[in-house]
Scaffold this motif. Structure first.
Motif, mmCIF file in Angstrom:
data_model
loop_
_atom_site.group_PDB
_atom_site.id
_atom_site.type_symbol
_atom_site.label_atom_id
_atom_site.label_comp_id
_atom_site.label_asym_id
_atom_site.label_seq_id
_atom_site.Cartn_x
_atom_site.Cartn_y
_atom_site.Cartn_z
ATOM 1 N N PRO A 31 7.997 -16.258 39.145
ATOM 2 C CA PRO A 31 7.690 -17.408 39.998
ATOM 3 C C PRO A 31 8.068 -18.688 39.253
ATOM 4 O O PRO A 31 8.258 -18.676 38.025
ATOM 5 N N LEU A 32 8.193 -19.785 39.964
ATOM 6 C CA LEU A 32 8.493 -21.068 39.332
ATOM 7 C C LEU A 32 7.177 -21.713 38.932
ATOM 8 O O LEU A 32 6.394 -22.164 39.776
ATOM 9 N N ILE A 33 6.919 -21.743 37.627
ATOM 10 C CA ILE A 33 5.677 -22.299 37.083
ATOM 11 C C ILE A 33 6.034 -23.512 36.231
ATOM 12 O O ILE A 33 6.842 -23.415 35.299
ATOM 13 N N GLU A 34 5.437 -24.637 36.549
ATOM 14 C CA GLU A 34 5.815 -25.895 35.904
ATOM 15 C C GLU A 34 5.157 -26.106 34.555
ATOM 16 O O GLU A 34 5.739 -26.750 33.666
ATOM 17 N N ASP A 35 3.943 -25.628 34.376
ATOM 18 C CA ASP A 35 3.228 -25.913 33.126
ATOM 19 C C ASP A 35 2.337 -24.737 32.771
ATOM 20 O O ASP A 35 2.497 -23.638 33.302
ATOM 21 N N GLY A 36 1.404 -24.967 31.867
ATOM 22 C CA GLY A 36 0.520 -23.896 31.426
ATOM 23 C C GLY A 36 1.076 -23.158 30.221
ATOM 24 O O GLY A 36 2.046 -23.589 29.577
ATOM 25 N N LYS A 37 0.493 -22.033 29.919
ATOM 26 C CA LYS A 37 0.858 -21.273 28.726
ATOM 27 C C LYS A 37 2.233 -20.636 28.849
ATOM 28 O O LYS A 37 2.965 -20.505 27.855
ATOM 29 N N HIS A 38 2.601 -20.226 30.074
ATOM 30 C CA HIS A 38 3.876 -19.524 30.269
ATOM 31 C C HIS A 38 4.679 -20.169 31.402
ATOM 32 O O HIS A 38 4.870 -19.556 32.467
ATOM 33 N N PRO A 39 5.168 -21.386 31.198
ATOM 34 C CA PRO A 39 5.980 -22.023 32.242
ATOM 35 C C PRO A 39 7.322 -21.313 32.399
ATOM 36 O O PRO A 39 7.843 -20.726 31.445
ATOM 37 N N THR A 40 7.860 -21.365 33.602
ATOM 38 C CA THR A 40 9.157 -20.733 33.846
ATOM 39 C C THR A 40 10.226 -21.730 34.279
ATOM 40 O O THR A 40 11.381 -21.343 34.459
ATOM 41 N N ARG A 41 9.847 -22.992 34.480
ATOM 42 C CA ARG A 41 10.863 -24.008 34.746
ATOM 43 C C ARG A 41 11.835 -24.040 33.568
ATOM 44 O O ARG A 41 11.462 -24.206 32.439
ATOM 45 N N HIS A 42 13.130 -23.838 33.841
ATOM 46 C CA HIS A 42 14.173 -23.772 32.813
ATOM 47 C C HIS A 42 13.822 -22.739 31.752
ATOM 48 O O HIS A 42 13.976 -22.971 30.555
ATOM 49 N N LEU A 43 13.372 -21.578 32.239
ATOM 50 C CA LEU A 43 13.120 -20.456 31.322
ATOM 51 C C LEU A 43 14.375 -20.150 30.524
ATOM 52 O O LEU A 43 14.322 -19.852 29.325
ATOM 53 N N LEU A 44 15.523 -20.201 31.220
ATOM 54 C CA LEU A 44 16.803 -20.170 30.520
ATOM 55 C C LEU A 44 17.274 -21.607 30.395
ATOM 56 O O LEU A 44 18.009 -22.130 31.229
ATOM 57 N N GLY A 45 16.784 -22.278 29.362
ATOM 58 C CA GLY A 45 17.170 -23.658 29.077
ATOM 59 C C GLY A 45 18.303 -23.703 28.075
ATOM 60 O O GLY A 45 18.932 -22.686 27.771
ATOM 61 N N ALA A 46 18.543 -24.878 27.535
ATOM 62 C CA ALA A 46 19.680 -25.067 26.637
ATOM 63 C C ALA A 46 19.641 -24.108 25.453
ATOM 64 O O ALA A 46 20.660 -23.502 25.097
ATOM 65 N N ASN A 47 18.465 -23.935 24.838
ATOM 66 C CA ASN A 47 18.369 -23.069 23.653
ATOM 67 C C ASN A 47 18.659 -21.613 23.995
ATOM 68 O O ASN A 47 19.338 -20.909 23.236
ATOM 69 N N GLN A 48 18.146 -21.157 25.129
ATOM 70 C CA GLN A 48 18.365 -19.771 25.526
ATOM 71 C C GLN A 48 19.811 -19.536 25.973
ATOM 72 O O GLN A 48 20.421 -18.517 25.649
ATOM 73 N N ILE A 49 20.361 -20.495 26.690
ATOM 74 C CA ILE A 49 21.729 -20.367 27.189
ATOM 75 C C ILE A 49 22.732 -20.287 26.044
ATOM 76 O O ILE A 49 23.736 -19.579 26.125
ATOM 77 N N GLN A 50 22.442 -20.973 24.954
ATOM 78 C CA GLN A 50 23.333 -20.934 23.794
ATOM 79 C C GLN A 50 23.385 -19.554 23.158
ATOM 80 O O GLN A 50 24.339 -19.237 22.442
ATOM 81 N N GLN A 51 22.390 -18.717 23.439
ATOM 82 C CA GLN A 51 22.370 -17.372 22.871
ATOM 83 C C GLN A 51 23.164 -16.362 23.708
ATOM 84 O O GLN A 51 23.365 -15.232 23.277
ATOM 85 N N LEU A 52 23.603 -16.775 24.890
ATOM 86 C CA LEU A 52 24.305 -15.866 25.789
ATOM 87 C C LEU A 52 25.796 -15.845 25.485
ATOM 88 O O LEU A 52 26.328 -16.779 24.888
#
Length: 387
Positions: free
Chosen positions: A179-200
């Protein structure tokens, strides 16, 4: 009991008319006079349930959505108005899982991979809720190598084995079902963000069939200017319906957020909402989904003369071929002067499709205990073997 229901809910009239005075409405066009006396409101995601709407409906006893998502619900407003609500969680899980399988098999065909080759690839499933679990079941039936990543479930009593996101980022195929979660302990907004995308890398496939915003599309495009990136299958996009067409060249397959749009998925949402209203009223359900769904013609594959692994892909594509939706979407986007309007119209006018379980396949007698038949059954197909 006065019931208002979205006219885009299949079989709604058959269900809700059993419980009282049922009246349809079109999304975005609710009759305020009728709303003022409504006891129950049955919606889809195109109706925003806000404080303003609730103020116009003082008699409401229940609001239900025939969708798995509930971003269109103002939960604080519902709580303040003391109106119970129901979400049809998981109603489209099977449909989305089957969409992903069609994408994977179409990807394999593009790369000239057979089923044995696919089994050598590792599939990472991010999000092991309703959709992720439905996909897991089908991947297991096909003997695929997969892993699950779901930090909230890993911290719960769920006994399945989970891996972290970095492990998934090393998989050959990455499937996003959060789900799209904006905040909290496990947010998912930009789960694949810049740092993660660089690993692909360019040898990977990323599938987003959950929510736009889970992938940082700007970060992806920035990296794409520097190096080759993974190919994408996108059904969910940032800023829907006004999507960024610059992402299309990076998509192996692209669709307008229709992964969950099977007849069964929509009908299941209707019947789950109907069940919730029955429960609220203390009534027994008088009708079931299986009673109203139309049957499909039986497919006779005995003339194939064998039951080999090519039948798996053929069976999947016979019910849903992602390549066809991709062609329609690309053509419409190329010709569109209003991307948002086109995207919305494609969703609204999407051709009905069915789930695997709706299809009966007749196979040769000697395939009765064949592993291929077992895999077809594991996917959900009904198979018959004749003498």
């Amino acid at each position: 009991m006065k019931i208002l229901y979205d006219d885009n809910m299949p079989f709604a009239e058959q269900c809700f008319s059993l419980l009282g005075d049922a009246m349809p409405f079109s999304a975005g066009d609710i009759n305020l006079e009728v709303l003022g006396s409504a006891d129950a409101l049955m919606v889809r995601s195109t109706t925003k349930v806000t404080a303003e709407l609730l103020a116009q409906a003082p008699e409401l006893q229940l609001v239900a959505t025939a969708t798995a998502g509930f971003d269109h619900f103002d939960l604080a407003a519902l709580q303040a108005a003391q109106v119970p609500y129901y979400v049809s969680a998981g109603c489209n899980a099977i449909a989305v899982a089957e969409y992903v399988l069609s994408g994977i098999f179409a990807y394999a065909e593009k790369r000239q991979l057979n089923l044995a080759d696919l089994r050598k690839l590792r599939i990472g499933v991010v999000g092991a809720g309703n959709v992720g679990s439905a996909l897991e079941s089908k991947l297991r039936a096909l003997l695929f190598d997969y892993c699950l990543c779901d930090p909230p479930l890993a911290e719960s009593s769920d006994t399945r084995e989970f891996v972290d996101l970095d492990t998934v980022l090393g998989c050959d195929i990455i499937c996003l079902h959060v789900p799209l979660i904006e905040d909290g302990k496990h947010p998912t907004r930009h789960l694949l963000g810049a740092n993660q995308i660089q690993q692909l890398n360019a040898n990977q496939l990323v599938i987003n069939a959950c929510r736009g915003g889970v992938i940082d599309e700007s970060a992806f495009l920035t990296q794409a200017e520097i190096r080759k990136m993974p190919v994408l299958i996108l059904d969910a996009w940032e800023n829907e319906p006004a999507i960024n067409r610059a992402m299309l060249p990076h998509c192996l397959f692209a669709t307008p957020h229709i992964a969950g749009h099977t007849l069964e998925g929509k009908a299941r949402g209707t019947f789950m909402s109907y069940g919730a209203l029955c429960n609220h009223m203390g009534r027994d359900e008088e009708i079931s989904m299986n009673q109203v769904l139309p049957s499909l013609p039986v497919v006779d594959w005995r003339s194939e003369g064998k039951c080999d692994e090519s039948l798996i892909g053929a069976a999947i594509f016979s019910l849903y071929d992602i390549r066809q939706d991709d062609r329609i979407f690309r053509q419409a986007m190329a010709q569109s002067s209003d991307v948002g309007r086109t995207f919305t119209q494609l969703r609204k006018n999407y051709a009905q499709r069915r789930e695997f379980a709706a299809q009966t396949i007749v196979l040769n007698e000697y395939s009765a205990d064949d592993p291929i038949r077992q895999q077809l059954q594991g996917l959900g197909f009904d198979t018959l073997c004749t003498e």
